[in-house]
Design an enzyme around this catalytic site. Structure first.
Site, PDB file in Angstrom:
ATOM      1  N   ASP A   1      69.067 -22.944 -35.151  1.00  0.00           N
ATOM      2  CA  ASP A   1      68.052 -21.898 -35.185  1.00  0.00           C
ATOM      3  C   ASP A   1      67.343 -21.755 -33.843  1.00  0.00           C
ATOM      4  O   ASP A   1      66.951 -20.655 -33.451  1.00  0.00           O
ATOM      5  CB  ASP A   1      67.030 -22.195 -36.285  1.00  0.00           C
ATOM      6  CG  ASP A   1      67.590 -21.937 -37.686  1.00  0.00           C
ATOM      7  OD1 ASP A   1      68.637 -21.266 -37.783  1.00  0.00           O
ATOM      8  OD2 ASP A   1      66.988 -22.393 -38.668  1.00  0.00           O
ATOM      9  N   GLY A   2      67.173 -22.863 -33.128  1.00  0.00           N
ATOM     10  CA  GLY A   2      66.544 -22.798 -31.816  1.00  0.00           C
ATOM     11  C   GLY A   2      67.351 -21.973 -30.834  1.00  0.00           C
ATOM     12  O   GLY A   2      66.799 -21.237 -30.010  1.00  0.00           O
TER      13      GLY A   2
ATOM     14  N   ARG B   1      36.387 -22.434 -37.730  1.00  0.00           N
ATOM     15  CA  ARG B   1      36.225 -23.566 -36.820  1.00  0.00           C
ATOM     16  C   ARG B   1      37.267 -24.614 -37.178  1.00  0.00           C
ATOM     17  O   ARG B   1      37.393 -24.979 -38.350  1.00  0.00           O
ATOM     18  CB  ARG B   1      34.812 -24.150 -36.913  1.00  0.00           C
ATOM     19  CG  ARG B   1      33.725 -23.241 -36.355  1.00  0.00           C
ATOM     20  CD  ARG B   1      32.339 -23.790 -36.637  1.00  0.00           C
ATOM     21  NE  ARG B   1      31.305 -22.985 -36.015  1.00  0.00           N
ATOM     22  CZ  ARG B   1      30.798 -21.875 -36.568  1.00  0.00           C
ATOM     23  NH1 ARG B   1      31.239 -21.452 -37.733  1.00  0.00           N
ATOM     24  NH2 ARG B   1      29.853 -21.203 -35.925  1.00  0.00           N
TER      25      ARG B   1
ATOM     26  N   ALA C   1      59.057 -22.547 -41.383  1.00  0.00           N
ATOM     27  CA  ALA C   1      58.930 -23.361 -40.173  1.00  0.00           C
ATOM     28  C   ALA C   1      57.540 -24.007 -40.122  1.00  0.00           C
ATOM     29  O   ALA C   1      57.137 -24.698 -41.049  1.00  0.00           O
ATOM     30  CB  ALA C   1      59.214 -22.490 -38.955  1.00  0.00           C
TER      31      ALA C   1
ATOM     32  N   SER D   1      54.614 -22.842 -40.506  1.00  0.00           N
ATOM     33  CA  SER D   1      53.747 -22.401 -41.603  1.00  0.00           C
ATOM     34  C   SER D   1      53.864 -23.313 -42.816  1.00  0.00           C
ATOM     35  O   SER D   1      52.854 -23.661 -43.448  1.00  0.00           O
ATOM     36  CB  SER D   1      54.107 -20.956 -41.999  1.00  0.00           C
ATOM     37  OG  SER D   1      53.381 -20.544 -43.138  1.00  0.00           O
TER      38      SER D   1
END
Length: 264
Positions: free
Chosen positions: A45-46, A148, A162, A164
């Site tokens: 995938d990279g 924050r 990925a 997420s």
């Protein structure tokens, strides 16, 4: 048909890529890096992410095919031992494609009126390099919260598997035309509060991040990392452009998810 072959530098990928080029030439395909009709990546995938960003200005005219030299990836439908079947499919090409959503990222700076725009296949993440990041989060021009924490990440449906996912985000099918906002190590106490949950943003909405001025930020666009000075705000939304994959044989999305995270 003009074909570009992009491979990573592992010995196996280089060997498979060389064999693929030789067989394509024998079948009278034109091998070129300049304005190809099809980009075939050999690796993982990279490797496909690299190829996507290389040809990001040609998305309307190029289709991608991924050949994996390891385990099955999310963007790779072919294995290294299936080169002959792939070439047969190329010879019988009908120009059909499957498309996936992309993320558009616009950056604005306090010391310049010019903005910068990027496209992401997986996600865009912003973090403060030196201290707690403070950002006002707007959804479709309406203030939602003051965040924050360490950072914020916005992903596409395919990117939901990925970074997420490691942040606790939902896995979205690519046909869900939406983006997802995830918090990175948010601060939640009696004084500071944010939602603390992933948010799915509809395709007619957008995310605007108003960042604290004078801080230093680190921006991740897929696998690229860029330090940002004087970054004042970011707008993230679904792009009108989409990536095209040649649909000779397209692995079912949930089969990919099962293979990657559950199956043996």
């Amino acid at each position: 048909m003009k074909i570009a072959v992009v491979m990573n530098d592992s010995p196996k990928s280089l060997k498979v890529g060389k064999e693929l080029k030789q067989k394509l030439i024998q079948e009278d395909f034109e091998i070129t890096k300049d304005r190809p009709n099809v980009v075939i990546t050999v690796g993982g995938d990279g490797t496909l992410l690299n190829a996507f960003h290389t040809y990001v200005d040609q998305l309307d005219t190029v289709r991608f095919i991924g050949v994996h030299t390891g385990h099955l990836g999310f963007y790779t439908d072919w294995r290294d031992y299936e080169i002959d079947q792939l070439i047969k499919s190329l010879k019988e090409d009908t120009s059909k494609s499957v498309t996936y959503p992309l993320l558009e990222v616009e950056l604005n700076y306090s010391d310049s009126e010019k903005s910068k725009k990027y496209l992401a296949l997986n996600e865009a993440t912003v973090k403060n390099l030196d201290k707690t990041m403070v950002a006002e989060v707007y959804i479709k021009n309406e203030l939602f919260e003051t965040f924050r924490g360490d950072g914020l990440s916005v992903s596409t449906p395919t990117g939901s598997t990925a970074y997420s996912k490691s942040l606790g985000g939902a896995v979205l099918h690519p046909r869900v035309n939406a983006i997802q906002l995830n918090e990175v190590a948010s601060i939640n106490n009696r004084v500071y509060r944010s939602l603390g949950s992933p948010m799915i943003i509809a395709n007619d909405e957008w995310i605007h991040l108003d960042l604290k001025r004078g801080d230093s930020y680190q921006l991740h666009i897929d696998h690229f990392v860029m330090n940002q000075e004087n970054l004042s705000s970011m707008t993230l939304k679904l792009s009108e452009k989409r990536i095209q994959f040649a649909s000779y044989r397209h692995t079912h999305f949930w089969r990919r998810v099962n293979d990657a995270f559950i199956g043996e």
